[in-house]
Design a protein around this motif. Sequence first.
Motif, PDB file in Angstrom:
ATOM      1  N   ALA A  91       0.818  -1.221   0.000  1.00 13.44           N
ATOM      2  CA  ALA A  91       0.000   0.000   0.000  1.00 13.44           C
ATOM      3  C   ALA A  91       0.855   1.275   0.000  1.00 13.44           C
ATOM      4  O   ALA A  91       0.675   2.153  -0.854  1.00 13.44           O
ATOM      5  CB  ALA A  91      -0.935  -0.018   1.204  1.00 13.44           C
ATOM      6  N   TYR A  92       1.807   1.366   0.929  1.00 16.23           N
ATOM      7  CA  TYR A  92       2.579   2.609   1.059  1.00 16.23           C
ATOM      8  C   TYR A  92       3.438   2.871  -0.184  1.00 16.23           C
ATOM      9  O   TYR A  92       3.498   3.987  -0.696  1.00 16.23           O
ATOM     10  CB  TYR A  92       3.444   2.545   2.325  1.00 16.23           C
ATOM     11  N   THR A  93       4.081   1.782  -0.688  1.00 14.45           N
ATOM     12  CA  THR A  93       4.930   1.988  -1.874  1.00 14.45           C
ATOM     13  C   THR A  93       4.082   2.310  -3.104  1.00 14.45           C
ATOM     14  O   THR A  93       4.522   3.056  -3.980  1.00 14.45           O
ATOM     15  CB  THR A  93       5.819   0.755  -2.149  1.00 14.45           C
ATOM     16  N   ASP A  94       2.873   1.751  -3.172  1.00 15.07           N
ATOM     17  CA  ASP A  94       1.977   2.105  -4.284  1.00 15.07           C
ATOM     18  C   ASP A  94       1.704   3.612  -4.290  1.00 15.07           C
ATOM     19  O   ASP A  94       1.666   4.250  -5.341  1.00 15.07           O
ATOM     20  CB  ASP A  94       0.631   1.369  -4.154  1.00 15.07           C
ATOM     21  N   ILE A  95       1.516   4.165  -3.094  1.00 16.82           N
ATOM     22  CA  ILE A  95       1.221   5.600  -3.004  1.00 16.82           C
ATOM     23  C   ILE A  95       2.456   6.412  -3.389  1.00 16.82           C
ATOM     24  O   ILE A  95       2.362   7.425  -4.095  1.00 16.82           O
ATOM     25  CB  ILE A  95       0.760   5.976  -1.562  1.00 16.82           C
ATOM     26  N   LYS A  96       3.626   5.940  -2.973  1.00 15.23           N
ATOM     27  CA  LYS A  96       4.872   6.644  -3.345  1.00 15.23           C
ATOM     28  C   LYS A  96       5.090   6.554  -4.856  1.00 15.23           C
ATOM     29  O   LYS A  96       5.512   7.510  -5.488  1.00 15.23           O
ATOM     30  CB  LYS A  96       6.077   6.047  -2.588  1.00 15.23           C
ATOM     31  N   ASP A  97       4.776   5.379  -5.439  1.00 16.76           N
ATOM     32  CA  ASP A  97       4.878   5.231  -6.892  1.00 16.76           C
ATOM     33  C   ASP A  97       3.965   6.219  -7.593  1.00 16.76           C
ATOM     34  O   ASP A  97       4.331   6.813  -8.608  1.00 16.76           O
ATOM     35  CB  ASP A  97       4.469   3.810  -7.312  1.00 16.76           C
ATOM     36  N   LEU A  98       2.777   6.349  -7.031  1.00 22.02           N
ATOM     37  CA  LEU A  98       1.811   7.292  -7.617  1.00 22.02           C
ATOM     38  C   LEU A  98       2.396   8.695  -7.629  1.00 22.02           C
ATOM     39  O   LEU A  98       2.231   9.451  -8.588  1.00 22.02           O
ATOM     40  CB  LEU A  98       0.564   7.331  -6.743  1.00 22.02           C
ATOM     41  N   GLU A  99       3.089   9.039  -6.549  1.00 16.32           N
ATOM     42  CA  GLU A  99       3.623  10.392  -6.437  1.00 16.32           C
ATOM     43  C   GLU A  99       4.824  10.611  -7.345  1.00 16.32           C
ATOM     44  O   GLU A  99       4.994  11.687  -7.904  1.00 16.32           O
ATOM     45  CB  GLU A  99       4.009  10.695  -4.985  1.00 16.32           C
ATOM     46  N   PHE A 100       5.678   9.572  -7.482  1.00 15.42           N
ATOM     47  CA  PHE A 100       6.953   9.808  -8.165  1.00 15.42           C
ATOM     48  C   PHE A 100       7.111   9.080  -9.507  1.00 15.42           C
ATOM     49  O   PHE A 100       8.020   9.402 -10.256  1.00 15.42           O
ATOM     50  CB  PHE A 100       8.115   9.440  -7.234  1.00 15.42           C
ATOM     51  N   GLN A 101       6.289   8.069  -9.783  1.00 15.92           N
ATOM     52  CA  GLN A 101       6.478   7.302 -11.019  1.00 15.92           C
ATOM     53  C   GLN A 101       5.332   7.444 -12.014  1.00 15.92           C
ATOM     54  O   GLN A 101       5.568   7.614 -13.203  1.00 15.92           O
ATOM     55  CB  GLN A 101       6.624   5.793 -10.694  1.00 15.92           C
ATOM     56  N   VAL A 102       4.110   7.339 -11.511  1.00 16.50           N
ATOM     57  CA  VAL A 102       2.950   7.315 -12.410  1.00 16.50           C
ATOM     58  C   VAL A 102       2.738   8.703 -13.026  1.00 16.50           C
ATOM     59  O   VAL A 102       2.711   9.691 -12.286  1.00 16.50           O
ATOM     60  CB  VAL A 102       1.673   6.903 -11.618  1.00 16.50           C
ATOM     61  N   PRO A 103       2.606   8.778 -14.364  1.00 10.19           N
ATOM     62  CA  PRO A 103       2.359  10.089 -14.967  1.00 10.19           C
ATOM     63  C   PRO A 103       1.063  10.699 -14.421  1.00 10.19           C
ATOM     64  O   PRO A 103       0.032  10.016 -14.372  1.00 10.19           O
ATOM     65  CB  PRO A 103       2.207   9.783 -16.462  1.00 10.19           C
ATOM     66  N   PHE A 104       1.130  11.914 -14.011  1.00  4.74           N
ATOM     67  CA  PHE A 104      -0.008  12.663 -13.423  1.00  4.74           C
ATOM     68  C   PHE A 104      -0.542  12.025 -12.132  1.00  4.74           C
ATOM     69  O   PHE A 104      -1.607  12.384 -11.665  1.00  4.74           O
ATOM     70  CB  PHE A 104      -1.166  12.833 -14.429  1.00  4.74           C
ATOM     71  N   GLY A 105       0.210  11.054 -11.587  1.00  2.00           N
ATOM     72  CA  GLY A 105      -0.253  10.351 -10.386  1.00  2.00           C
ATOM     73  C   GLY A 105      -0.455  11.288  -9.204  1.00  2.00           C
ATOM     74  O   GLY A 105      -1.396  11.152  -8.434  1.00  2.00           O
TER      75      GLY A 105
END
Length: 257
Positions: A91-105
């Motif tokens: 869960a936590y890393t998914d949110i970090k991915d959203l912030e730093f990896q996913v375009p427009f995340g």
Amino acid sequence: MKSQNEIVDKVKKNLIWKSIFRRDYRNTVRDRAQAVFGNVFLHLHPVQVRESAVKLRFTWGMGGITFFAFIILVITGVVLMFYYHPSIDQAYTDIKDLEFQVPFGVILRNLHRWGAHFMVIVVMIHMFRVFMTGSYKAPRQFNWGIGVILLVMTFLLSFTGYLTPWDQLGFWAITVGTNMGAATPLLGYQGPFSEYLHITPYNDVRFALLGGAQVGGNALLRSYIWHCVAIPLFATILMFVHFWRVRKDGGISKPQK
Ligand code: HEM
């Protein structure tokens, strides 16, 4: 070459078109009313609305804005579900991915988070407006009651969403919140009468909320399901009852002369 009007006429005579739009929208009041009655989407809006009742300075448009916030939250929430796993490892890393990896995340996440804060604020302003205009009085008492449940649903949506990032803020909010549940009379192991009812930390309401005796993986899964499925479904049904009730109570109340 066929003219534009001829093509439109031909489409309108088509059986598929006619099966969807049963009435022609001719410009008489009766035809317009029939077209509205016969279409589920148009039917959501009343055929006639009193001008005085939709004055912005009377309604502040806050009920509509609350509904708008809810729609934004449902859309952004569904998109967020594509990037998120409700497990304590991810869960936590998914949110970090959203912030730093996913375009427009980061925009997606913030639209959802700020949208939630916005909904909580506007629903309270809506309730305040309804109170100040005395619109809770007869015949609208029942709709006020539905509104109170909607208010609780809005708070619960916010609260259950809090745990999903599995960060410190959410973890401790849920720890404190469910500990309060443990003190509920008749339901919690620390509440009054618990010893007479044989309520323990392993069969009380806190245990049911967390899916265990501690905030862990089961609590995350439960809060995720409440947040993404159960509460939004219940709130949507109640919203439609709420809107239907506004209509049945004679439309939005009108300002006193
Ligand atoms: C998710 C939350 C809610 C939504 C989406 C919502 C939506 C609406 C909408 C669109 C209207 C039409 C008039 C307007 O826009 O002001 C309305 C009217 C009304 N709402 Fe809500 N509402 C919500 C929560 C509440 C709450 C918390 C209360 C009070 C406890 C409440 C009580 C009422 C009443 C009594 C009316 C009729 C007002 C009148 O006739 O002037 N609603 N609501």
